[in-house]
Design a protein around this motif. Structure first.
Motif, PDB file in Angstrom:
ATOM      1  N   ILE A 262      -7.246  17.982 -69.466  1.00 25.93           N
ATOM      2  CA  ILE A 262      -6.572  16.773 -69.939  1.00 25.93           C
ATOM      3  C   ILE A 262      -5.694  16.121 -68.879  1.00 25.93           C
ATOM      4  CG2 ILE A 262      -4.878  15.911 -71.611  1.00 25.93           C
ATOM      5  CD1 ILE A 262      -5.952  18.010 -73.582  1.00 25.93           C
ATOM      6  N   ASP A 263      -4.833  16.911 -68.247  1.00 31.54           N
ATOM      7  CA  ASP A 263      -3.817  16.345 -67.358  1.00 31.54           C
ATOM      8  C   ASP A 263      -4.367  15.483 -66.225  1.00 31.54           C
ATOM      9  OD1 ASP A 263      -2.228  17.759 -69.026  1.00 31.54           O
ATOM     10  OD2 ASP A 263      -1.398  19.112 -67.521  1.00 31.54           O
ATOM     11  N   PRO A 264      -5.426  15.915 -65.509  1.00 29.49           N
ATOM     12  CA  PRO A 264      -5.933  15.066 -64.422  1.00 29.49           C
ATOM     13  C   PRO A 264      -6.386  13.692 -64.904  1.00 29.49           C
ATOM     14  CG  PRO A 264      -6.765  17.291 -64.175  1.00 29.49           C
ATOM     15  CD  PRO A 264      -6.107  17.222 -65.524  1.00 29.49           C
ATOM     16  N   ASN A 265      -6.822  13.602 -66.156  1.00 30.19           N
ATOM     17  CA  ASN A 265      -7.241  12.317 -66.707  1.00 30.19           C
ATOM     18  C   ASN A 265      -6.073  11.349 -66.818  1.00 30.19           C
ATOM     19  OD1 ASN A 265     -10.228  12.463 -67.703  1.00 30.19           O
ATOM     20  ND2 ASN A 265      -9.330  14.421 -68.246  1.00 30.19           N
ATOM     21  N   TYR A 266      -4.879  11.886 -67.049  1.00 26.65           N
ATOM     22  CA  TYR A 266      -3.697  11.027 -67.117  1.00 26.65           C
ATOM     23  C   TYR A 266      -3.422  10.376 -65.765  1.00 26.65           C
ATOM     24  CZ  TYR A 266      -2.083  12.102 -71.822  1.00 26.65           C
ATOM     25  OH  TYR A 266      -1.968  12.174 -73.192  1.00 26.65           O
ATOM     26  N   LEU A 267      -3.614  11.148 -64.701  1.00 31.15           N
ATOM     27  CA  LEU A 267      -3.402  10.617 -63.360  1.00 31.15           C
ATOM     28  C   LEU A 267      -4.489   9.606 -63.009  1.00 31.15           C
ATOM     29  CD1 LEU A 267      -1.544  10.766 -60.951  1.00 31.15           C
ATOM     30  CD2 LEU A 267      -2.847  12.737 -60.120  1.00 31.15           C
ATOM     31  N   SER A 268      -5.733   9.946 -63.332  1.00 34.60           N
ATOM     32  CA  SER A 268      -6.847   9.034 -63.065  1.00 34.60           C
ATOM     33  C   SER A 268      -6.684   7.735 -63.840  1.00 34.60           C
ATOM     34  CB  SER A 268      -8.166   9.718 -63.448  1.00 34.60           C
ATOM     35  OG  SER A 268      -9.269   8.880 -63.203  1.00 34.60           O
ATOM     36  N   TYR A 269      -6.234   7.851 -65.088  1.00 32.10           N
ATOM     37  CA  TYR A 269      -6.011   6.676 -65.924  1.00 32.10           C
ATOM     38  C   TYR A 269      -4.977   5.745 -65.309  1.00 32.10           C
ATOM     39  CZ  TYR A 269      -3.889   3.975 -69.740  1.00 32.10           C
ATOM     40  OH  TYR A 269      -3.350   2.962 -70.505  1.00 32.10           O
ATOM     41  N   GLU A 270      -3.862   6.324 -64.833  1.00 27.88           N
ATOM     42  CA  GLU A 270      -2.796   5.502 -64.279  1.00 27.88           C
ATOM     43  C   GLU A 270      -3.226   4.817 -62.980  1.00 27.88           C
ATOM     44  OE1 GLU A 270       0.985   3.706 -63.911  1.00 27.88           O
ATOM     45  OE2 GLU A 270      -0.200   4.503 -65.582  1.00 27.88           O
ATOM     46  N   VAL A 271      -4.013   5.524 -62.166  1.00 25.27           N
ATOM     47  CA  VAL A 271      -4.505   4.918 -60.926  1.00 25.27           C
ATOM     48  C   VAL A 271      -5.396   3.720 -61.238  1.00 25.27           C
ATOM     49  CG1 VAL A 271      -5.984   5.292 -58.906  1.00 25.27           C
ATOM     50  CG2 VAL A 271      -4.303   7.018 -59.552  1.00 25.27           C
ATOM     51  N   ARG A 272      -6.323   3.899 -62.174  1.00 28.03           N
ATOM     52  CA  ARG A 272      -7.218   2.790 -62.547  1.00 28.03           C
ATOM     53  C   ARG A 272      -6.443   1.637 -63.175  1.00 28.03           C
ATOM     54  NH1 ARG A 272     -12.630   2.630 -62.625  1.00 28.03           N
ATOM     55  NH2 ARG A 272     -13.812   4.539 -62.135  1.00 28.03           N
ATOM     56  N   LYS A 273      -5.501   1.960 -64.057  1.00 32.03           N
ATOM     57  CA  LYS A 273      -4.762   0.915 -64.774  1.00 32.03           C
ATOM     58  C   LYS A 273      -3.862   0.125 -63.832  1.00 32.03           C
ATOM     59  CE  LYS A 273      -1.212   2.051 -67.402  1.00 32.03           C
ATOM     60  NZ  LYS A 273      -0.059   1.248 -66.942  1.00 32.03           N
ATOM     61  N   SER A 274      -3.174   0.828 -62.970  1.00 30.11           N
ATOM     62  CA  SER A 274      -2.176   0.174 -62.123  1.00 30.11           C
ATOM     63  C   SER A 274      -2.748  -0.391 -60.825  1.00 30.11           C
ATOM     64  CB  SER A 274      -1.048   1.162 -61.794  1.00 30.11           C
ATOM     65  OG  SER A 274      -0.395   1.582 -62.969  1.00 30.11           O
ATOM     66  N   LEU A 275      -3.760   0.294 -60.290  1.00 31.99           N
ATOM     67  CA  LEU A 275      -4.267  -0.090 -58.971  1.00 31.99           C
ATOM     68  C   LEU A 275      -5.671  -0.661 -58.988  1.00 31.99           C
ATOM     69  CD1 LEU A 275      -2.905   2.976 -56.957  1.00 31.99           C
ATOM     70  CD2 LEU A 275      -1.813   0.746 -57.311  1.00 31.99           C
ATOM     71  N   GLY A 276      -6.397  -0.416 -60.088  1.00 33.61           N
ATOM     72  CA  GLY A 276      -7.710  -1.039 -60.227  1.00 33.61           C
ATOM     73  C   GLY A 276      -8.845  -0.328 -59.525  1.00 33.61           C
ATOM     74  N   TYR A 277      -8.615   0.891 -59.041  1.00 36.77           N
ATOM     75  CA  TYR A 277      -9.723   1.636 -58.436  1.00 36.77           C
ATOM     76  C   TYR A 277      -9.681   3.080 -58.904  1.00 36.77           C
ATOM     77  CZ  TYR A 277      -6.033   2.729 -54.952  1.00 36.77           C
ATOM     78  OH  TYR A 277      -4.871   3.097 -54.326  1.00 36.77           O
ATOM     79  N   PRO A 278     -10.793   3.795 -58.785  1.00 37.11           N
ATOM     80  CA  PRO A 278     -10.855   5.152 -59.343  1.00 37.11           C
ATOM     81  C   PRO A 278     -10.218   6.201 -58.457  1.00 37.11           C
ATOM     82  CG  PRO A 278     -12.945   4.594 -58.325  1.00 37.11           C
ATOM     83  CD  PRO A 278     -12.092   3.348 -58.248  1.00 37.11           C
ATOM     84  N   PHE A 279      -9.772   7.270 -59.070  1.00 29.97           N
ATOM     85  CA  PHE A 279      -9.342   8.464 -58.356  1.00 29.97           C
ATOM     86  C   PHE A 279     -10.593   9.334 -58.259  1.00 29.97           C
ATOM     87  CE2 PHE A 279      -5.719  11.872 -58.299  1.00 29.97           C
ATOM     88  CZ  PHE A 279      -6.200  12.340 -57.092  1.00 29.97           C
TER      89      PHE A 279
END
Length: 418
Positions: A262-279
């Motif tokens: 679960i936790d890594p998805n939170y980081l990936s989500y924030e990167v996509r939402k805030s920066l517009g590209y994938p982790f």
């Protein structure tokens, strides 16, 4: 005396309550589940790490549980320990955090400290919780303090617990950091302060993303090592003899628990939402680890084919259905998708787990086999998913018709390892 209310009395909140109450603090565990509250006040535990005697000891030290939000009005410290699962399409579900914060805001006493321990994406403490607490006209560091401190509870770990595991703390201001650090220092040996709440939030995600990615690495290696006839388990044992620059990770049937899936998805989500590209590392690791249950079922099918048997109609015994050895927690356990895939392919699935009496799979309740050795001998293939301490894998593999070890713990030629 510090009056503490801990919101959520589960795997995180209850051990925190234990640590605080035995340090001499006045502690109330707040939980919406009336059933949980009644059991706790009767001295009954519902988590692996605390037994009934532990709860009774807490009660004797002054702890009590409550489902009445008015208890928050007496607290000068309120800690949020509620679930943060994944919602639709893998996005963070902060419903419980929002609800808990609103309840706290409606009952918060002047000057109280509020700490979020629930795992979340960077910015949650300042951008979500702070506005709710400020909405009645409160001012940060005058009317309340606010910080984030990631939980580091490891169920079943007999070496590291709340007291001797360093506690990371980051406030939304320097003053809030200092107040939160002073609170935890009363019952945790080492408190590590960060630059701010965002850094503390991200530290938690980095810890589990690190594990997630390295597990994915060895899971992918397990596949091609099998095809190349290389014993990966032996490879890892050799590699870890290097005294520097290497840490051993091991393949398995998939990742489980309340953190790594679960936790890594939170980081990936924030990167996509805030920066517009994938982790990319996280998303690739997610793809690999999520595919392991299907890979394991494919290997089971191949093993049966090699014995001139079809998976359809075969009896498959799963050993250990929890996400981790020697606990009863089944959250996100890879055993569930493995069982579902086996059933979908026509196999007859049974299981044994000394920690789990009954298990729901695809809407059907299964009950643990009563006799382990009889179950092993009667199954067409035995699949070791979790190596509980009660198991003797080599002895069991010698009794089985076919034995597939996904944990690499067998040494006999009769077992087939992942």
């Amino acid at each position: 005396m510090t009056n503490v209310v801990i919101v959520g009395q589960g795997y995180v909140g209850l051990p925190l309550a234990q640590g605080a109450v035995h340090a001499g603090l006045s502690v109330i565990g707040f939980d919406l589940s009336v059933h949980t509250v009644e059991n706790l006040n009767a001295g009954k535990s519902h988590i692996d790490d605390l037994h009934n005697d532990d709860i009774k000891s807490m009660l004797a030290a002054g702890y009590r549980a409550s489902s009445d939000p008015a208890v928050i009005q007496t607290a000068n410290v309120v800690v949020i320990c509620v679930p943060t699962p994944l919602g639709a399409a893998g996005s963070p579900d902060l419903t419980a955090v929002k609800a808990a914060t609103t309840t706290i805001s409606n009952n918060l006493s002047a000057g109280a400290l509020v700490v979020l321990e629930s795992t979340t994406y960077p910015g949650t403490t300042n951008d979500l919780i702070r506005p709710i607490l400020e909405s009645p006209g409160r001012v940060l560091d005058r009317d309340f303090h606010l910080a984030f401190s990631p939980e580091r509870i490891d169920p079943g770990n007999d070496t590291y617990g709340l007291k001797n595991t360093p506690k990371v703390v980051g406030g939304v201001s320097k003053k809030s950091t200092d107040v939160a650090a002073a609170f935890y220092a009363q019952f945790v040996d080492t408190v590590v302060t960060t630059k701010g709440a965002k850094e503390a939030e991200t530290a938690k995600l980095l810890e589990n993303t690190y594990r997630h990615i390295n597990i994915a690495l060895v899971n992918e290696m397990a596949r091609f090592c099998h095809e190349l006839d290389i014993d990966l388990w032996n490879v890892i044992e050799a590699a870890k003899t290097k005294p520097f620059g290497f840490q051993a990770f091991y393949p398995g049937p998939g990742v489980g628990g309340h953190c790594i899936p679960i936790d890594p998805n939170y980081l990936s989500y924030e990167v996509r939402k805030s920066l517009g590209y994938p982790f990319k590392f996280v998303e690739l690791a997610e793809e690999i680890n999520n595919s392991m249950p299907a890979y394991v079922v494919g290997r089971v099918q191949d093993i049966l084919n090699g014995a001139e048997q079809s998976l359809k109609g075969s009896s498959v015994l799963l050993l250990g259905v929890t996400y981790k050895a020697n606990i009863a927690d089944k959250r996100e356990s890879p055993a569930t998708p493995i069982a579902q895939l086996l059933i979908a392919k026509g196999a007859s699935v049974s299981y044994h787990d000394p920690n789990v009496d009954s298990w729901n799979v695809a809407g059907t309740t299964l009950h643990a086999a009563a006799d382990l050795h009889e179950a092993v001998q009667s199954a067409d293939i035995v699949l070791l998913l979790q190596n509980h301490a009660q198991y003797e894998p080599d002895a069991l593999s010698n009794k089985a018709h076919l034995f597939f070890d996904t944990r690499g713990v067998t040494t006999t030629s009769s077992a087939i390892r992942l």
